[in-house]
Design a protein around this motif. Sequence first.
Motif, PDB file in Angstrom:
ATOM      1  N   LEU A 130      -2.544  46.973 -97.423  1.00 23.45           N
ATOM      2  CA  LEU A 130      -1.168  47.080 -97.913  1.00 23.45           C
ATOM      3  C   LEU A 130      -0.780  48.533 -98.144  1.00 23.45           C
ATOM      4  O   LEU A 130       0.329  48.956 -97.811  1.00 23.45           O
ATOM      5  N   GLN A 133      -0.027  50.238 -94.851  1.00 19.06           N
ATOM      6  CA  GLN A 133       1.291  49.873 -94.343  1.00 19.06           C
ATOM      7  C   GLN A 133       2.403  50.617 -95.088  1.00 19.06           C
ATOM      8  O   GLN A 133       3.346  51.124 -94.482  1.00 19.06           O
ATOM      9  N   ALA A 136       2.445  54.158 -93.906  1.00 16.03           N
ATOM     10  CA  ALA A 136       3.003  54.226 -92.551  1.00 16.03           C
ATOM     11  C   ALA A 136       4.522  54.114 -92.583  1.00 16.03           C
ATOM     12  O   ALA A 136       5.224  54.847 -91.876  1.00 16.03           O
ATOM     13  N   GLU A 137       5.037  53.200 -93.419  1.00 13.74           N
ATOM     14  CA  GLU A 137       6.490  53.031 -93.523  1.00 13.74           C
ATOM     15  C   GLU A 137       7.173  54.273 -94.062  1.00 13.74           C
ATOM     16  O   GLU A 137       8.338  54.541 -93.750  1.00 13.74           O
ATOM     17  N   THR A 144      -1.858  57.139 -94.571  1.00 13.29           N
ATOM     18  CA  THR A 144      -2.189  55.958 -93.777  1.00 13.29           C
ATOM     19  C   THR A 144      -3.637  56.030 -93.314  1.00 13.29           C
ATOM     20  O   THR A 144      -4.383  55.045 -93.418  1.00 13.29           O
TER      21      THR A 144
END
Length: 181
Positions: A130, A133, A136-137, A144
């Motif tokens: 999680l 992610q 990365a977002e 990341t």
Amino acid sequence: MSIRSERPASAEQIHAALAALAAEPAAEPGKRPEGGGEADRLRLLGRLLAKTEFEITVATRLSEEEEVEDVLETLLGWGEGLEDDPGLAINVVTNRLQRTALQVSEPEAEELPPGREAAFAAVMTAVYALGAQLHAERGDTEGTRQALSGAEEALIDILQGMHDLRVAIGDAPGPEDETDG
């Protein structure tokens, strides 16, 4: 992302909720009966969380066909409580996973049994995945990478714990068995 409650519950409010649920902590000498004020707020929140989780566990049928519906109904209420904010929901889930990992790990134990070690690693894999992610977002490549490295290490720990448990029950050869051949 910093999370702040617009109207945080006070220690007194939390204590009142516990009293309403017949789950108030026992009075300790030298402390105020309502829980000692803001210094005890997190402990009281933890106690309220335990009571809530217990009530959900009792209310959801764990062996009947309707179990999924019970869990979904609880999840709907949970989402409404977070005002259907996906970012906040992921932060709450990550926080819950971290608490779960600590509870599974038995912090007082010197060494965990292999099944618990594998379970701890599985929960941490979810936390790291999680986190990866979320990084990365946000476009945080280094964050990341670090989170993915943590997830990969935790995956290895899962496999090792599962193998160690198989060795313990005689389903797989242990290190001493491999050198005898």
